[in-house]
Design an enzyme around this catalytic site. Sequence first.
Site, PDB file in Angstrom:
ATOM      1  N   GLY A   1       0.782  -1.237   0.000  1.00 45.96           N
ATOM      2  CA  GLY A   1       0.000   0.000   0.000  1.00 45.96           C
ATOM      3  C   GLY A   1       0.811   1.283   0.000  1.00 45.96           C
ATOM      4  O   GLY A   1       1.806   1.395   0.694  1.00 45.96           O
ATOM      5  N   SER A   2       0.380   2.262  -0.783  1.00 46.74           N
ATOM      6  CA  SER A   2       1.181   3.466  -0.963  1.00 46.74           C
ATOM      7  C   SER A   2       0.385   4.530  -1.717  1.00 46.74           C
ATOM      8  O   SER A   2      -0.817   4.389  -1.911  1.00 46.74           O
ATOM      9  CB  SER A   2       2.473   3.117  -1.720  1.00 46.74           C
ATOM     10  OG  SER A   2       2.191   2.220  -2.768  1.00 46.74           O
TER      11      SER A   2
END
Length: 217
Positions: free
Chosen positions: A184-185
């Site tokens: 996730g980012s």
Amino acid sequence: MKLHRESKGTILVATILFVIISTLAIYFFKIWSLLIIMPLLVMYSLVFWFFRVPNREILDHKENVIAPVDGKVVMIKEVEETEFLKEKAIQISIFMSPLNVHICRYPVSGNVIYKKYHPGKYLVAWHEKSSTENERTTVAVESLTHHKVVFRQIAGYVARRIVFYCKEGDVAKAGHEFGFIKFGSRMDVFLPLDTEVLCKIGDKTKGGLDVIARMKE
């Protein structure tokens, strides 16, 4: 299913762990080992799903700004971009969950004129300060419309590795890959103030396909 080149090390580690844990579960728990192996198999499959490379037809673009990643638009606002542009710009931020494709693509076509890696914190990726305080990379492209466009890969609370392959002087092609973020980012894109924004907060984007803005020629 085609897998991304960044998958090799992670899949090797995941495979070793899966085999070891499954073997131990079978040895110690016999038939009850399925209660351990089945959830483990789901997690193991998700590793492959995360590194998938979708087959997408990327078109040529001049004034169009293309979604650089798969995800959800979480911010559209006027900000001061202080690292490279050093002026006000429109910031469009797209958040990627661990289930999204994490290939990072050029949002515009042109020439790469700046790149820099910044070590930093690991605040949750949707936090506004993550753009300036988290581990991140910054890339600037002089577009075919003669605008300077900045975009930034941001590591989140889960993401712990950013990869970017471009270098100054490279030719950027909108929708084509320049990097990857593991898990996730977020991606931020900084555009000229007179850019026509074609997306809204909450929109789901497909990297390399969706047009999120249009710059004036």
